[in-house]
Design an enzyme around this catalytic site. Structure first.
Site, PDB file in Angstrom:
ATOM      1  N   ASN A 211     -10.899 -43.514  42.898  1.00 53.02           N
ATOM      2  CA  ASN A 211     -10.111 -44.131  41.750  1.00 53.02           C
ATOM      3  C   ASN A 211      -8.403 -43.929  42.211  1.00 53.02           C
ATOM      4  O   ASN A 211      -8.303 -43.519  43.292  1.00 53.02           O
ATOM      5  CB  ASN A 211     -10.565 -43.089  40.663  1.00 53.02           C
ATOM      6  CG  ASN A 211     -10.849 -41.645  41.527  1.00 53.02           C
ATOM      7  OD1 ASN A 211      -9.459 -40.985  41.741  1.00 53.02           O
ATOM      8  ND2 ASN A 211     -11.745 -41.037  40.917  1.00 53.02           N
ATOM      9  N   ASP A 280     -18.309 -40.196  39.731  1.00 54.51           N
ATOM     10  CA  ASP A 280     -19.697 -39.373  39.022  1.00 54.51           C
ATOM     11  C   ASP A 280     -21.270 -40.610  39.871  1.00 54.51           C
ATOM     12  O   ASP A 280     -21.953 -39.932  39.297  1.00 54.51           O
ATOM     13  CB  ASP A 280     -20.199 -40.187  37.889  1.00 54.51           C
ATOM     14  CG  ASP A 280     -18.980 -39.591  36.206  1.00 54.51           C
ATOM     15  OD1 ASP A 280     -18.659 -38.466  36.799  1.00 54.51           O
ATOM     16  OD2 ASP A 280     -17.809 -40.417  35.648  1.00 54.51           O
ATOM     17  N   LYS A 290     -20.488 -52.363  59.052  1.00 55.61           N
ATOM     18  CA  LYS A 290     -20.201 -53.097  58.127  1.00 55.61           C
ATOM     19  C   LYS A 290     -20.938 -54.434  57.385  1.00 55.61           C
ATOM     20  O   LYS A 290     -21.309 -55.096  57.270  1.00 55.61           O
ATOM     21  CB  LYS A 290     -18.778 -53.887  58.185  1.00 55.61           C
ATOM     22  CG  LYS A 290     -17.800 -54.809  57.404  1.00 55.61           C
ATOM     23  CD  LYS A 290     -16.931 -55.298  58.248  1.00 55.61           C
ATOM     24  CE  LYS A 290     -15.702 -56.638  57.214  1.00 55.61           C
ATOM     25  NZ  LYS A 290     -15.137 -56.680  58.086  1.00 55.61           N
ATOM     26  N   PHE A 324     -10.580 -30.343  33.599  1.00 56.66           N
ATOM     27  CA  PHE A 324     -10.257 -31.842  33.347  1.00 56.66           C
ATOM     28  C   PHE A 324     -10.822 -32.992  32.237  1.00 56.66           C
ATOM     29  O   PHE A 324     -11.503 -33.112  32.698  1.00 56.66           O
ATOM     30  CB  PHE A 324      -8.981 -32.340  33.884  1.00 56.66           C
ATOM     31  CG  PHE A 324      -7.348 -31.734  33.944  1.00 56.66           C
ATOM     32  CD1 PHE A 324      -7.533 -30.181  34.915  1.00 56.66           C
ATOM     33  CD2 PHE A 324      -6.425 -31.919  33.965  1.00 56.66           C
ATOM     34  CE1 PHE A 324      -6.436 -29.722  35.135  1.00 56.66           C
ATOM     35  CE2 PHE A 324      -5.189 -30.835  34.105  1.00 56.66           C
ATOM     36  CZ  PHE A 324      -5.421 -30.245  34.645  1.00 56.66           C
ATOM     37  N   LYS A 338     -17.279 -31.950  26.868  1.00 58.13           N
ATOM     38  CA  LYS A 338     -17.407 -31.401  27.755  1.00 58.13           C
ATOM     39  C   LYS A 338     -17.431 -29.926  27.915  1.00 58.13           C
ATOM     40  O   LYS A 338     -18.022 -29.458  28.638  1.00 58.13           O
ATOM     41  CB  LYS A 338     -15.985 -32.102  28.702  1.00 58.13           C
ATOM     42  CG  LYS A 338     -16.209 -33.496  28.740  1.00 58.13           C
ATOM     43  CD  LYS A 338     -15.721 -34.401  29.088  1.00 58.13           C
ATOM     44  CE  LYS A 338     -16.104 -36.109  30.022  1.00 58.13           C
ATOM     45  NZ  LYS A 338     -15.271 -36.888  30.343  1.00 58.13           N
ATOM     46  N   LYS A 342     -20.601 -27.453  29.569  1.00 60.80           N
ATOM     47  CA  LYS A 342     -19.583 -27.748  31.336  1.00 60.80           C
ATOM     48  C   LYS A 342     -19.077 -25.893  30.818  1.00 60.80           C
ATOM     49  O   LYS A 342     -19.153 -25.283  32.280  1.00 60.80           O
ATOM     50  CB  LYS A 342     -19.088 -28.238  31.606  1.00 60.80           C
ATOM     51  CG  LYS A 342     -19.438 -30.080  31.914  1.00 60.80           C
ATOM     52  CD  LYS A 342     -18.734 -30.751  32.719  1.00 60.80           C
ATOM     53  CE  LYS A 342     -18.427 -31.932  33.085  1.00 60.80           C
ATOM     54  NZ  LYS A 342     -18.477 -33.105  34.027  1.00 60.80           N
TER      55      LYS A 342
HETATM   56  O1  PMT Z   1      -4.005 -36.941  40.204  1.00 64.11           O
HETATM   57  P1  PMT Z   1      -3.408 -37.663  39.470  1.00 64.11           P
HETATM   58  O2  PMT Z   1      -2.970 -38.529  39.857  1.00 64.11           O
HETATM   59  O3  PMT Z   1      -1.242 -36.567  38.943  1.00 64.11           O
HETATM   60  O4  PMT Z   1      -4.275 -37.261  38.052  1.00 64.11           O
HETATM   61  C1  PMT Z   1      -4.004 -36.585  37.473  1.00 64.11           C
HETATM   62  C2  PMT Z   1      -5.770 -36.713  36.804  1.00 64.11           C
HETATM   63  C3  PMT Z   1      -5.589 -37.599  35.727  1.00 64.11           C
HETATM   64  C4  PMT Z   1      -6.812 -37.310  38.084  1.00 64.11           C
HETATM   65  C5  PMT Z   1      -6.539 -35.059  35.968  1.00 64.11           C
HETATM   66  O5  PMT Z   1      -5.355 -34.914  35.131  1.00 64.11           O
HETATM   67  C6  PMT Z   1      -7.600 -35.269  35.192  1.00 64.11           C
HETATM   68  O6  PMT Z   1      -7.924 -35.821  33.605  1.00 64.11           O
HETATM   69  N1  PMT Z   1      -8.747 -35.156  35.836  1.00 64.11           N
HETATM   70  C7  PMT Z   1     -10.859 -34.760  35.356  1.00 64.11           C
HETATM   71  C8  PMT Z   1     -10.661 -36.007  36.051  1.00 64.11           C
HETATM   72  C9  PMT Z   1     -11.663 -36.440  35.461  1.00 64.11           C
HETATM   73  O7  PMT Z   1     -12.711 -37.131  36.755  1.00 64.11           O
HETATM   74  O8  PMT Z   1     -12.385 -36.910  34.337  1.00 64.11           O
HETATM   75  P2  PMT Z   1     -13.832 -35.918  33.282  1.00 64.11           P
HETATM   76  O9  PMT Z   1     -13.967 -36.440  32.451  1.00 64.11           O
HETATM   77  O10 PMT Z   1     -15.054 -37.925  34.540  1.00 64.11           O
HETATM   78  O11 PMT Z   1     -14.644 -34.639  34.654  1.00 64.11           O
HETATM   79  C10 PMT Z   1     -14.170 -33.927  33.924  1.00 64.11           C
HETATM   80  C11 PMT Z   1     -14.711 -32.786  34.557  1.00 64.11           C
HETATM   81  O12 PMT Z   1     -15.550 -32.634  35.663  1.00 64.11           O
HETATM   82  C12 PMT Z   1     -13.229 -32.812  35.643  1.00 64.11           C
HETATM   83  O13 PMT Z   1     -12.448 -31.347  35.813  1.00 64.11           O
HETATM   84  C13 PMT Z   1     -13.755 -33.080  36.786  1.00 64.11           C
HETATM   85  O14 PMT Z   1     -13.342 -32.530  38.089  1.00 64.11           O
HETATM   86  C14 PMT Z   1     -15.457 -32.603  36.510  1.00 64.11           C
HETATM   87  N2  PMT Z   1     -15.852 -33.278  37.292  1.00 64.11           N
HETATM   88  C15 PMT Z   1     -16.590 -34.974  36.929  1.00 64.11           C
HETATM   89  C16 PMT Z   1     -17.683 -35.110  37.819  1.00 64.11           C
HETATM   90  C17 PMT Z   1     -17.962 -34.858  38.082  1.00 64.11           C
HETATM   91  N3  PMT Z   1     -19.077 -34.819  39.258  1.00 64.11           N
HETATM   92  N4  PMT Z   1     -18.319 -33.761  38.660  1.00 64.11           N
HETATM   93  C18 PMT Z   1     -17.480 -32.557  38.507  1.00 64.11           C
HETATM   94  O15 PMT Z   1     -16.689 -31.660  38.685  1.00 64.11           O
END
Ligand code: PMT
Length: 398
Positions: A211, A280, A290, A324, A338, A342
């Site tokens: 991403n 995810d 490849k 986040f 979330k 979580k």
């Molecule tokens: O890196 P930058 O360019 O500065 O951008 C910052 C950001 C947009 C990436 C950051 O501010 C942000 O929003 N990060 C969370 C991105 C995200 O994956 O969000 P999510 O809603 O998919 O996940 C929610 C939370 O679960 C996150 O804290 C993530 O780290 C965690 N997660 C998600 C999926 C997974 N398999 N394991 C996790 O731990």
């Protein structure tokens, strides 16, 4: 967040070394941060760079001698010493290191230093053999024991033609160091684990799913926590960002690698902040070779990755757990869901996909959601400012 340099009285000491030209840039950066900068130059420094440049940039007369033309210079060093919030000597020659280590006061700069009670940062810069000389190292040991902050010089090609330790660090690095010294140390004694950047999920030896996370937000959190005195471990996906000063970085690629690093560090952490954008799903099979082009369509089967944050929420003991949530719509509902699912203390709802907020941007627009059901909308600001507000709120979690 307040700019810790603004309105601070910083004294910049400049000694006679070839790197003296870099202190002009350091002065420019300090002035840009709205510091009041007084410059003290040794006579030898004036042979490398002109005092007029420093005078023009600082907007203040430069002090070179204790007995200046204006008659009151002998008092000036005491006034400046009383008012200084910090002193930076860059470059610091072997001569000044020796004089200050031994309490000698035979010029304006070292006399001034004897009267200073605020933090003194010294940036040794000289020929490698001089730097490694036992006498110089002995003086550095004394200075450190006396509480002076010594920035270890960089390695590389030096003006004298040899390669090794002795380079003055870049002005930006010295500024960061100074900011860190002046910052409030309200995270001292806390161990903070931060994740940042994207993960890469391998398809074949040359392709992956990922991403747009640049790591800016996560690295800003790590940097801000370290400046505030925390012991910071950063688990980072691939980014082109520099590891902040004082931060231990563990580089990972995939979500599985991130989960291993995070679970290993979890028990030794007081605060865990998951900024990383974790994939995810990952390809069910990773091809050894490849994948060749064939047909009009290619179907990739994906398998769910572990939700690291959810797992942390389940295993949580006394840690403060922060997530986040990157959202393009319905921020409140998605973030709050979330937060609960979580088992988090705080979730940072992050609107993504605008030119000034989210992935890759320098600024961010976030709303903090707390486990007691309250929320706080933060205006758009620099990512490090967002990080500091988040850290302020983390300190309030019970
Ligand atoms: O890196 P930058 O360019 O500065 O951008 C910052 C950001 C947009 C990436 C950051 O501010 C942000 O929003 N990060 C969370 C991105 C995200 O994956 O969000 P999510 O809603 O998919 O996940 C929610 C939370 O679960 C996150 O804290 C993530 O780290 C965690 N997660 C998600 C999926 C997974 N398999 N394991 C996790 O731990």
């Amino acid at each position: 967040m307040k700019n810790v340099i603004r309105d601070k009285n910083i004294v910049l000491g400049v000694c006679g070394g070839i790197a003296a030209y870099k202190s002009i840039e350091l002065l420019r950066l300090l002035v840009k941060q709205e510091a009041n900068v007084q410059v003290i130059m040794t006579r030898k420094a004036c042979e490398f760079v002109g005092p007029l440049t420093f005078e023009t940039l600082s907007g203040q007369p430069v002090c070179i001698s204790l007995f200046g033309d204006d008659g009151d210079a002998s008092i000036k060093h005491i006034d400046w010493a009383k008012e200084a919030d910090a002193v930076v000597i860059a470059p610091a020659t072997a001569n000044i290191l020796g004089k200050i280590a031994n309490g000698i006061a035979d010029d304006a700069l070292c006399t001034f230093i004897l009267a200073v009670t605020s933090p003194v940062i010294m940036c040794p810069s000289m020929n490698t053999h001089m730097y490694e000389n036992r006498a110089v190292q002995r003086n550095i040991d004394i200075l450190e024991a006396d509480g002076k902050h010594i920035i270890v010089p960089g390695e590389g090609e030096l003006a004298c033609g040899i390669s090794g330790a002795g380079r003055l660090p870049e002005p930006e690095f010295i500024l960061e160091y100074l900011i860190s010294i002046l910052s409030t140390k309200d995270f001292t004694g806390k161990k903070v684990l931060v994740t940042a950047g994207p993960t890469r999920e391998c398809i074949d030896p040359v392709r992956y799913i990922s991403n747009y996370s640049s790591g800016k937000m996560g690295y800003a959190v790590a940097r801000a926590a370290a400046k505030r005195g925390a012991e910071v471990t950063l688990v980072s996906g691939p980014t082109n960002r520099c590891v902040p000063q004082g931060v231990t970085c563990i580089n990972i690629e995939s979500a599985l690698e991130m989960s291993t690093a995070v679970f290993d560090a979890m028990d030794n952490s007081d605060v865990i902040i998951k900024v990383a954008a974790v994939a995810d799903y990952r390809p069910k099979k990773q091809a050894d070779q490849k994948i060749k082009k064939s047909g009009d369509e290619l179907v990739l089967h994906l398998q769910k990755n572990i939700d690291i944050l959810k797992e942390l929420g389940g295993r949580k003991k006394n840690q403060v757990l922060v997530g986040f949530a990157a959202e393009t719509q319905d921020l409140k509902n998605n973030a709050q869901k979330k937060l609960t699912e979580k088992n988090l203390d705080i979730i940072v709802g992050n609107i993504v996909g605008t030119p000034t907020s989210g992935f890759g941007t320098d600024t961010n627009k976030v709303t903090l959601f707390f486990k007691d059901g309250t929320s706080e909308s933060i205006p758009e600001m620099d990512k490090e400012e967002v990080a500091n507000i988040l850290l302020d709120r983390i300190l309030m979690v019970k």
